[in-house]
Design a protein around this motif. Structure first.
Motif, PDB file in Angstrom:
ATOM      1  N   SER A 113     -40.901  12.287 -20.721  1.00 29.00           N
ATOM      2  CA  SER A 113     -40.890  12.543 -22.159  1.00 29.00           C
ATOM      3  C   SER A 113     -42.295  12.599 -22.723  1.00 29.00           C
ATOM      4  CB  SER A 113     -40.099  11.441 -22.882  1.00 29.00           C
ATOM      5  OG  SER A 113     -40.729  10.183 -22.702  1.00 29.00           O
ATOM      6  N   ARG A 114     -43.238  12.019 -21.985  1.00 26.44           N
ATOM      7  CA  ARG A 114     -44.627  12.105 -22.429  1.00 26.44           C
ATOM      8  C   ARG A 114     -45.557  12.105 -21.205  1.00 26.44           C
ATOM      9  NH1 ARG A 114     -46.158   6.102 -24.794  1.00 26.44           N
ATOM     10  NH2 ARG A 114     -45.659   4.917 -22.880  1.00 26.44           N
ATOM     11  N   PRO A 115     -46.710  12.734 -21.297  1.00 24.38           N
ATOM     12  CA  PRO A 115     -47.631  12.804 -20.166  1.00 24.38           C
ATOM     13  C   PRO A 115     -48.209  11.427 -19.850  1.00 24.38           C
ATOM     14  CG  PRO A 115     -48.148  14.482 -21.815  1.00 24.38           C
ATOM     15  CD  PRO A 115     -47.185  13.529 -22.442  1.00 24.38           C
ATOM     16  N   PRO A 116     -48.650  11.209 -18.606  1.00 20.78           N
ATOM     17  CA  PRO A 116     -49.319   9.958 -18.261  1.00 20.78           C
ATOM     18  C   PRO A 116     -50.707   9.892 -18.880  1.00 20.78           C
ATOM     19  CG  PRO A 116     -49.328  11.459 -16.407  1.00 20.78           C
ATOM     20  CD  PRO A 116     -48.462  12.095 -17.463  1.00 20.78           C
ATOM     21  N   SER A 117     -51.343   8.744 -18.825  1.00 24.48           N
ATOM     22  CA  SER A 117     -52.686   8.571 -19.394  1.00 24.48           C
ATOM     23  C   SER A 117     -53.735   9.192 -18.479  1.00 24.48           C
ATOM     24  CB  SER A 117     -52.984   7.091 -19.574  1.00 24.48           C
ATOM     25  OG  SER A 117     -53.125   6.467 -18.306  1.00 24.48           O
ATOM     26  N   VAL A 118     -54.935   9.367 -19.038  1.00 18.39           N
ATOM     27  CA  VAL A 118     -56.049   9.910 -18.250  1.00 18.39           C
ATOM     28  C   VAL A 118     -56.340   9.002 -17.061  1.00 18.39           C
ATOM     29  CG1 VAL A 118     -58.509  10.453 -18.278  1.00 18.39           C
ATOM     30  CG2 VAL A 118     -57.064  11.136 -20.206  1.00 18.39           C
ATOM     31  N   ASP A 119     -56.367   7.699 -17.302  1.00 11.62           N
ATOM     32  CA  ASP A 119     -56.664   6.755 -16.213  1.00 11.62           C
ATOM     33  C   ASP A 119     -55.644   6.846 -15.098  1.00 11.62           C
ATOM     34  OD1 ASP A 119     -58.918   5.855 -17.479  1.00 11.62           O
ATOM     35  OD2 ASP A 119     -57.927   4.161 -18.460  1.00 11.62           O
ATOM     36  N   GLN A 120     -54.374   7.012 -15.450  1.00  8.11           N
ATOM     37  CA  GLN A 120     -53.335   7.149 -14.434  1.00  8.11           C
ATOM     38  C   GLN A 120     -53.550   8.412 -13.585  1.00  8.11           C
ATOM     39  OE1 GLN A 120     -49.967   6.830 -17.241  1.00  8.11           O
ATOM     40  NE2 GLN A 120     -49.091   5.321 -15.818  1.00  8.11           N
ATOM     41  N   ILE A 121     -53.846   9.507 -14.264  1.00  4.86           N
ATOM     42  CA  ILE A 121     -54.019  10.780 -13.566  1.00  4.86           C
ATOM     43  C   ILE A 121     -55.212  10.723 -12.623  1.00  4.86           C
ATOM     44  CG2 ILE A 121     -54.533  13.241 -13.899  1.00  4.86           C
ATOM     45  CD1 ILE A 121     -52.977  13.068 -16.533  1.00  4.86           C
ATOM     46  N   LEU A 122     -56.276  10.042 -13.041  1.00  2.62           N
ATOM     47  CA  LEU A 122     -57.468   9.944 -12.197  1.00  2.62           C
ATOM     48  C   LEU A 122     -57.204   9.214 -10.889  1.00  2.62           C
ATOM     49  CD1 LEU A 122     -60.256   9.269 -14.843  1.00  2.62           C
ATOM     50  CD2 LEU A 122     -60.103  11.250 -13.318  1.00  2.62           C
ATOM     51  N   THR A 123     -56.143   8.419 -10.836  1.00  8.70           N
ATOM     52  CA  THR A 123     -55.834   7.700  -9.596  1.00  8.70           C
ATOM     53  C   THR A 123     -55.083   8.563  -8.598  1.00  8.70           C
ATOM     54  OG1 THR A 123     -53.707   6.868 -10.448  1.00  8.70           O
ATOM     55  CG2 THR A 123     -55.683   5.525 -10.874  1.00  8.70           C
ATOM     56  N   ALA A 140     -61.294  18.713 -17.678  1.00  7.80           N
ATOM     57  CA  ALA A 140     -60.123  19.543 -17.381  1.00  7.80           C
ATOM     58  C   ALA A 140     -58.829  18.769 -17.607  1.00  7.80           C
ATOM     59  CB  ALA A 140     -60.204  20.050 -15.945  1.00  7.80           C
ATOM     60  N   ILE A 141     -58.833  17.487 -17.254  1.00 10.95           N
ATOM     61  CA  ILE A 141     -57.627  16.656 -17.475  1.00 10.95           C
ATOM     62  C   ILE A 141     -57.350  16.514 -18.961  1.00 10.95           C
ATOM     63  CG2 ILE A 141     -56.711  14.314 -17.275  1.00 10.95           C
ATOM     64  CD1 ILE A 141     -58.139  14.111 -14.566  1.00 10.95           C
ATOM     65  N   ARG A 142     -58.380  16.221 -19.727  1.00 10.17           N
ATOM     66  CA  ARG A 142     -58.187  16.034 -21.175  1.00 10.17           C
ATOM     67  C   ARG A 142     -57.701  17.333 -21.834  1.00 10.17           C
ATOM     68  NH1 ARG A 142     -63.696  12.432 -21.896  1.00 10.17           N
ATOM     69  NH2 ARG A 142     -62.716  10.384 -21.577  1.00 10.17           N
ATOM     70  N   ALA A 143     -58.300  18.453 -21.433  1.00 12.34           N
ATOM     71  CA  ALA A 143     -57.860  19.741 -21.990  1.00 12.34           C
ATOM     72  C   ALA A 143     -56.419  20.025 -21.587  1.00 12.34           C
ATOM     73  CB  ALA A 143     -58.786  20.861 -21.513  1.00 12.34           C
ATOM     74  N   GLY A 144     -56.068  19.688 -20.346  1.00  9.35           N
ATOM     75  CA  GLY A 144     -54.708  19.906 -19.889  1.00  9.35           C
ATOM     76  C   GLY A 144     -53.699  19.051 -20.631  1.00  9.35           C
TER      77      GLY A 144
END
Length: 471
Positions: free
Chosen positions: A14-24, A43-47
């Motif tokens: 229902s919502r995207p994960p956080s930046v910190d989560q994605i970086l892992t 790129a992550i933030r823009a995405g």
């Protein structure tokens, strides 16, 4: 890359994960190690910003693909080789003259380390970077001395600023040229600190016009070749010999801007006549400026050749340092000038000259070879045919003199004119998206691919295969 094994599953879509989560995620760590964390983070933030605006649930696989593509696009080179199938050989927007392998090798040789750019190996002390090319220019043109700057507009600017700063420069009104990018000779004169004194009319200028205009304020007489247009009909111009006689009588220098600057008799190659630098100096010009990357077939450069005392003054101008060439340009130019030492082989070894003199039969054979692969690649409804066309030497080099050539004509599926134009633009875009972009021209509701500059069709055909097509 298998993204399904490169990230943990997203349980709450229902919502995207956080930046910190994605970086892992393993793939993101891999991208960070290859291209740097700041770029991947952007790129992550823009995405994420993009996905938050979407009505659909977050998709981790699509998101990773988007981020990876954004990173790859950011690191991809902007300046790329293309196939020039426009029909203009010396195309300003496509880099003008292709360099011979000798010039490329020379550039690579000095680019990777130290060189004797401004060091005299014989004397063991500081040297002059012009020494690497000056003797060759003088031998080929008959000039007493020469110097080189980064392009021909810079050469004209430097000559004007050195020889006529705060003084008048007399030029025929019919020669007040404008070159690409809206750069105009009068504007260059103003930036050089000179005052333009135009004489004659647009179509007719006589020796008396120059004679009557000369005063104590005159610093220079100038002739500029109109290489990108031609005035025909009821015309008259003052030739170099007449101008040189007037200049000598008044103790004034004569500068001639040749623009294209051929070193060869082009008619001997079956090409339209173009004044050579040697001929122009022989008619009395004191200083001649010309390009290195047009008919000469070398790198972008502006060459100034002429009287030794005037060239020495030009070299001492502080602007010379701001406009000078780097080591790669000088290495390439030296190599190209070296090829001119053998007039029997220069037309084959300098690519610009080889393309300009390429036989029409060879061009047609290339067009026939790529026509069917192009038809298959273009898709259903498209038709291809090989037709005779005219190639242009260059937009700023003999633009009105055309050469017989051959092109592949791609005709769109049937439809009204608006639909056909839309299809042509789409096909042109698809060609530009290929691994090595293809640049042609749209004419008479067809896409024309002039094959004069395509000497090896194999790489062209190879990228039309489905597995290499990039849409």
């Amino acid at each position: 890359m298998n993204t399904s094994e490169s990230m943990p599953p997203v349980t709450d879509r229902s919502r995207p994960p956080s930046v910190d989560q994605i970086l892992t995620w393993p793939l993101m760590a891999r991208l960070c190690s290859l291209y740097g964390r700041p770029l991947v983070l952007d790129a992550i933030r823009a995405g994420l910003d993009h996905w938050r605006r979407q009505p659909r649930p977050f998709d981790d696989t699509d998101f990773v693909t988007d981020v990876e593509q954004a990173v790859l696009k950011a690191v991809a080179p902007s300046l790329r080789p293309v196939f020039n199938l426009t029909g203009t050989v010396l195309h300003t927007n496509l880099g003008r003259a292709p360099l011979p392998q000798e010039a490329i090798d020379a550039m690579v040789g000095v680019a990777s380390g130290a060189s004797n750019l401004e060091f005299d190996l014989d004397k063991g002390k500081r040297g002059d970077r012009d020494d690497h090319v000056e003797a060759r220019v003088c031998r080929l043109t008959g000039a007493e001395s020469a110097t080189v700057v980064n392009n021909n507009a810079a050469a004209v600017l430097l000559v004007l600023n050195t020889l006529a700063r705060r003084r008048e420069v007399i030029v025929s009104r019919g020669e007040l040229i404008e070159i690409g990018g809206a750069f105009r000779l009068p504007d260059i004169m103003a930036r050089a600190g000179c005052k333009l004194h135009e004489v004659g009319t647009t179509n007719r200028t006589h020796p008396r016009d120059f004679d009557e205009a000369i005063s104590s304020r005159t610093g220079l007489l100038m002739k500029a070749y109109t290489s990108n247009y031609r005035i025909e009909g009821f015309t008259a111009e003052v030739g170099e010999s007449e101008l040189a006689a007037i200049a000598r009588e008044k103790d004034l220098p004569l500068a001639v801007d040749l623009g294209s600057g051929s070193l060869l008799d082009m008619t001997a190659l079956g090409l339209p006549a173009e004044p050579t630098v040697r001929e122009t100096l022989g008619k009395g010009a004191d200083v001649v400026t010309f390009s290195g990357d047009k008919l000469l077939g070398g790198p972008q450069a502006g060459i100034i050749a002429g009287r030794k005392d005037l060239i020495q003054r030009i070299k001492r101008n502080p602007l010379k340092r701001a406009l000078r060439c780097d080591k790669q340009t000088l290495a390439a130019l030296e190599a190209v000038l070296g090829l001119y030492s053998n007039p029997d082989t220069v037309a084959r070894r300098v690519p610009a000259l080889r393309l300009l003199t390429r036989p029409e039969s060879a061009i047609k054979a290339t067009a026939l070879a790529i026509a069917e692969p192009l038809r298959a690649w273009a898709g259903a409804g498209w038709e291809t045919s090989v037709m005779p066309v005219k190639s242009q030497i260059g937009s700023g080099s003999l633009p009105l003199d055309l050469l017989s050539s051959a092109a592949v004509r791609l005709s769109p599926p049937a439809g009204n004119k608006r639909e056909r134009n839309r299809q042509l633009k789409l096909l042109s875009s698809r060609l530009r998206q290929l691994p090595m972009p293809v640049i042609g021209r749209i004419s008479d509701e067809s896409l024309l691919l002039d094959c004069r500059c395509l000497e090896d069709e194999a790489p062209f055909i190879a990228q039309l295969q489905p597995e290499t097509e990039a849409l």
